[in-house]
Design a protein around this motif. Sequence first.
Motif, short mmCIF file in Angstrom:
data_model
loop_
_atom_site.label_atom_id
_atom_site.label_comp_id
_atom_site.label_asym_id
_atom_site.label_seq_id
_atom_site.Cartn_x
_atom_site.Cartn_y
_atom_site.Cartn_z
N THR A 70 67.33 123.19 17.44
CA THR A 70 66.51 123.52 18.55
C THR A 70 66.90 124.26 19.68
OG1 THR A 70 67.19 121.56 19.60
CG2 THR A 70 65.30 121.06 18.66
N ARG A 71 68.54 124.63 19.35
CA ARG A 71 69.10 125.53 20.26
C ARG A 71 69.08 124.89 21.57
NH1 ARG A 71 68.26 131.59 18.35
NH2 ARG A 71 69.98 132.05 19.87
N VAL A 72 69.13 123.70 21.49
CA VAL A 72 69.05 122.88 22.90
C VAL A 72 70.30 121.96 22.92
CG1 VAL A 72 67.93 121.03 24.34
CG2 VAL A 72 66.80 122.62 22.99
N ALA A 73 70.97 121.90 24.21
CA ALA A 73 71.97 120.97 24.62
C ALA A 73 71.50 119.98 25.66
CB ALA A 73 73.28 121.90 25.24
N ILE A 74 71.93 118.80 25.44
CA ILE A 74 71.33 117.77 26.48
C ILE A 74 72.75 117.14 26.96
CG2 ILE A 74 70.13 115.64 26.41
CD1 ILE A 74 68.99 116.38 23.85
N VAL A 75 72.37 117.18 28.52
CA VAL A 75 73.56 116.71 29.26
C VAL A 75 73.15 115.24 29.57
CG1 VAL A 75 75.06 116.54 31.19
CG2 VAL A 75 74.64 118.63 29.82
N THR A 76 73.97 114.06 29.40
CA THR A 76 73.31 112.81 29.68
C THR A 76 74.53 111.70 29.79
OG1 THR A 76 71.57 111.12 29.03
CG2 THR A 76 73.04 111.89 27.27
N ASN A 116 78.81 111.95 29.51
CA ASN A 116 79.99 111.45 30.29
C ASN A 116 79.28 110.59 31.49
OD1 ASN A 116 78.77 112.94 32.46
ND2 ASN A 116 80.07 114.56 32.50
N ALA A 117 80.06 109.90 32.35
CA ALA A 117 79.55 108.91 33.17
C ALA A 117 78.66 109.55 34.10
CB ALA A 117 80.71 108.25 33.94
N GLY A 118 77.64 109.02 34.21
CA GLY A 118 76.59 109.63 35.01
C GLY A 118 75.68 110.80 34.60
N GLY A 119 76.27 111.32 33.62
CA GLY A 119 75.32 112.50 33.15
C GLY A 119 75.34 113.69 34.22
N ARG A 120 76.72 113.91 34.65
CA ARG A 120 77.04 114.88 35.63
C ARG A 120 77.61 116.05 34.91
NH1 ARG A 120 74.39 112.09 38.63
NH2 ARG A 120 75.48 110.37 39.97
N VAL A 121 77.29 117.14 35.60
CA VAL A 121 77.74 118.66 34.97
C VAL A 121 79.16 118.72 35.71
CG1 VAL A 121 77.28 120.81 34.56
CG2 VAL A 121 75.41 119.11 34.62
N THR A 122 80.19 118.22 35.17
CA THR A 122 81.43 118.47 35.78
C THR A 122 82.14 119.78 35.19
OG1 THR A 122 82.33 117.45 33.67
CG2 THR A 122 81.51 116.00 35.80
N GLU A 123 83.09 120.08 35.52
CA GLU A 123 83.82 121.13 34.80
C GLU A 123 84.27 121.17 33.48
OE1 GLU A 123 88.47 123.41 35.55
OE2 GLU A 123 87.24 122.30 37.41
N ASP A 124 84.56 120.16 32.94
CA ASP A 124 84.78 119.84 31.41
C ASP A 124 83.40 119.85 30.90
OD1 ASP A 124 86.42 119.38 29.20
OD2 ASP A 124 85.27 117.48 29.16
N MET A 125 82.13 119.68 31.51
CA MET A 125 80.99 119.46 30.68
C MET A 125 80.49 121.06 30.74
SD MET A 125 78.61 117.89 29.53
CE MET A 125 78.90 116.16 30.02
N ILE A 126 80.75 121.96 31.87
CA ILE A 126 80.47 123.28 31.73
C ILE A 126 81.42 123.77 30.57
CG2 ILE A 126 80.54 125.45 33.06
CD1 ILE A 126 80.22 123.77 35.73
N ARG A 127 82.42 123.68 30.36
CA ARG A 127 83.35 124.04 29.20
C ARG A 127 82.62 123.91 27.94
NH1 ARG A 127 85.78 121.18 26.14
NH2 ARG A 127 87.66 121.98 24.81
N SER A 128 82.37 122.61 27.84
CA SER A 128 81.47 122.39 26.63
C SER A 128 80.11 122.97 26.35
CB SER A 128 81.27 120.84 26.28
OG SER A 128 82.41 119.99 26.43
N LEU A 129 79.57 123.20 27.64
CA LEU A 129 78.12 123.87 27.39
C LEU A 129 78.33 125.41 27.30
CD1 LEU A 129 76.35 122.24 30.36
CD2 LEU A 129 75.61 122.13 28.17
N ARG A 139 70.32 127.73 23.79
CA ARG A 139 69.60 128.75 24.63
C ARG A 139 68.80 127.77 25.82
NH1 ARG A 139 72.57 131.79 23.45
NH2 ARG A 139 72.48 133.35 21.89
N GLU A 140 68.92 126.62 25.54
CA GLU A 140 68.37 125.80 26.62
C GLU A 140 69.39 124.50 26.97
OE1 GLU A 140 63.93 124.85 26.59
OE2 GLU A 140 63.86 126.02 24.91
N ILE A 141 69.21 123.98 28.09
CA ILE A 141 70.15 122.81 28.60
C ILE A 141 68.95 121.89 29.27
CG2 ILE A 141 71.86 121.82 30.02
CD1 ILE A 141 73.12 124.73 29.85
#
Length: 98
Positions: free
Chosen positions: A29-35, A59-72, A82-84
């Motif tokens: 789907t070219r989608v990433a899901i943060v949850t 991650n805890a709380g589905g927060r967009v943290t610095e590490d989450m940004i790295r993964s994205l 292409r979508e988050i």
Amino acid sequence: MSYFEQFMQANQAYVALHGQLNLSLKSKTRVAIVTCMDSRLHVAHALGLALGDAHILRNAGGRVTEDMIRSLVISQQQMGTREIVVLHHTDCGARISK
């Protein structure tokens, strides 16, 4: 039988069922899901996703943290995302109190 032993047996069955699929690293789907990492939330079932459909980042709380940004960034730049989607849920134990 310990949980570890149960996990190993379940993994062997999983590999036997899915091991030869040769799925692409890129999601269909070219989608990433943060949850959230909450064990009550089964993202694939909740959104009707199959194996290989989306990158699911937790991650805890589905927060967009610095590490989450790295993964994205890796998901986007190396795997074509292409979508988050940010998916929160009811009764999250990691919610921030005010």
